[in-house]
Design an enzyme around this catalytic site. Sequence first.
Site, short mmCIF file in Angstrom:
data_model
loop_
_atom_site.label_atom_id
_atom_site.label_comp_id
_atom_site.label_asym_id
_atom_site.label_seq_id
_atom_site.Cartn_x
_atom_site.Cartn_y
_atom_site.Cartn_z
N HIS A 149 0.72 -1.36 -0.41
CA HIS A 149 0.12 -0.20 -0.09
C HIS A 149 1.06 1.48 0.02
CE1 HIS A 149 -4.07 -2.34 0.09
NE2 HIS A 149 -3.25 -2.39 1.98
N ARG B 148 -12.96 2.47 -12.02
CA ARG B 148 -12.66 1.45 -10.46
C ARG B 148 -14.16 1.62 -9.73
NH1 ARG B 148 -7.47 2.59 -11.27
NH2 ARG B 148 -5.85 0.98 -12.31
N ARG C 165 -15.99 0.21 -14.74
CA ARG C 165 -15.69 -0.99 -14.81
C ARG C 165 -16.30 -1.11 -13.39
NH1 ARG C 165 -9.78 -3.61 -13.16
NH2 ARG C 165 -10.99 -2.58 -10.91
N GLU D 116 -9.44 -10.74 -19.77
CA GLU D 116 -8.38 -11.11 -18.84
C GLU D 116 -8.27 -12.62 -18.12
OE1 GLU D 116 -9.07 -8.53 -15.01
OE2 GLU D 116 -10.86 -8.63 -15.20
N ASN E 60 -2.69 -6.99 -16.39
CA ASN E 60 -2.15 -7.46 -15.39
C ASN E 60 -2.58 -9.34 -14.61
OD1 ASN E 60 -1.27 -5.28 -15.41
ND2 ASN E 60 -2.80 -3.98 -13.48
N ASP E 61 -3.67 -9.07 -14.96
CA ASP E 61 -4.84 -10.35 -14.57
C ASP E 61 -4.86 -11.44 -15.73
OD1 ASP E 61 -5.35 -10.63 -11.95
OD2 ASP E 61 -7.94 -9.54 -12.40
N CYS F 242 -6.30 -1.54 -20.52
CA CYS F 242 -6.13 -1.07 -19.48
C CYS F 242 -5.15 -1.18 -18.60
CB CYS F 242 -7.74 -0.97 -19.46
SG CYS F 242 -8.08 -2.10 -18.49
#
Length: 537
Positions: A185, A292, A328, A426, A449-450, A497
């Site tokens: 984080h 998001r 999304r 994804e 990413n996924d 994206c």
Amino acid sequence: MIAGRGRPVYEGVAIGRIYVHTKNQAMAERKCSDIEKELRRFQEAKEKAAEELSILYEKIASEIGEEQAAIIEVQSLLLNDLDYTEGIEAMIKSGNDAAFSVHEIGAAQASTFAALDDEYMKARAADIRDISDRLVRILTGAEQGFRMDEPGIIVAEDLTPSETVALDKDRILAFVTRQGSSNSHTAILARVMNIPSLVLTDIDIDPSLNGHTMIVDGFAGTYFIDPDEKTMSEMVAKKKSAGEYKAGLEEYRGRESISASGRKVKLFANIGSPSDIKYVIDGDAEGIGLLRSEFLYLGRDTFPTEDELFEAYRSVLEAMSGKKVVIRTLDIGADKKVGYFGLAPEENPALGYRGIRICLTQKDIFRTQLRAIYRASAYGNASIMFPMIISVKEVREIKAFCSEVEKELHDEGTTTGRVELGIMIETPAAALISDMLASEVDFFSVGTNDLTQYTLAIDRQNEKLDAFYDAHHPAIMRFLEMIAANAHKAGIWAGICGELAGDLSLTDEFLRMGYDELSVAPSRILELRKNVISSEV
């Protein structure tokens, strides 16, 4: 001169004095004679900590964004975690004072989490240390906060999320820590705050370093303490060059993103909350390719209402003045936990109950969000995309539900705009049947990413697997080419994206594949546009 290395989490060069951030790692055992009094003190300290975290949440939300502020929710939940609080209360009941009990239980639980292999669970160790330090400070009456008299570089064993954001960011030139990870984080916040930073360094945390001069090179992942004249000269030049490069990118502001051969691609921005709109505008994005939705569900104790969702979406659409905004739908699950959803622990949450799977099985949640989006669509150019798709059946069920919601609103007399429906590609399953999926939707947006994580069977948050993780793997490139080709055969547009969209080494390849849109962090827009305009493809 002392030189060392670490893992860079944000690019840039910082030069300034060192501020060593230390904590009292040990606390002498302290007994109490009035157990009931200590239990009351612990309860009062919890209430005070909750107040501080609420204030901190608002500070982060206003300065950085709601999604980043959601990290504070984890610590708020810890204040009521039974394993944590009952452990502390049991220690108090055995005759120890509240501060010592918090310190000991916090240290023990943090060590347990830090030793786990799961990267998500390991990251919880920092949250436990953070909330425990806060409670100990309240209980002992210690002074709050870490002060910097002038701009400088923070050196620490580790920086917890709330410590990082509670600091006066206008005075932080960089931070350097021995612990941490590029996916923590704190690292994420550092990137949002544009602070050149290094984690996992080999530096010695020595208070005697206070006031010494330090250079942090976020490009090379190196640092220098008391640099010699030659090193200082080289780094000053590198810092100046980086500043000039950034200033030079202004030449590309307001220009169309068209390659030398006439290939046009839209450059959109990824954001996490309405407050990020300022970064979209500053970055000169042509639209929003990924808004998001999780930010509206994180950092709270109850589900947001339809009106709350509507107001948030409307504010973004109005601010974008007719430019496309791709929203999304909710992607809670995996590494994004929300207590009030009541999701059970999972052995492998990345492959579990998340994204569209929650929406299609808890349709009251889905309906509220869709109604809010369709209502907001009357105020701008809205598109919706759905995450974690694996089948045509899912898409058809989604479309039928969207039609039902839209009709419901129209029957109520509510005006809506024209809303494109698209899906994130994804999963390998979606990539392999993208020819079948393309005829069902208006667009594809690839979540690299996924897609990379699932294709390579590698947890992208596991630092131990960095040597094996290859975002340029031939399998990923083949998938990307196939997805774009299948989209265009069906007459729909395709974008990316995920992180790869901003990989400048792949811009030519994406143009060659025919991608119509690339969505990246707002700060990367001008640099990516320069790359597109310079391309011969």
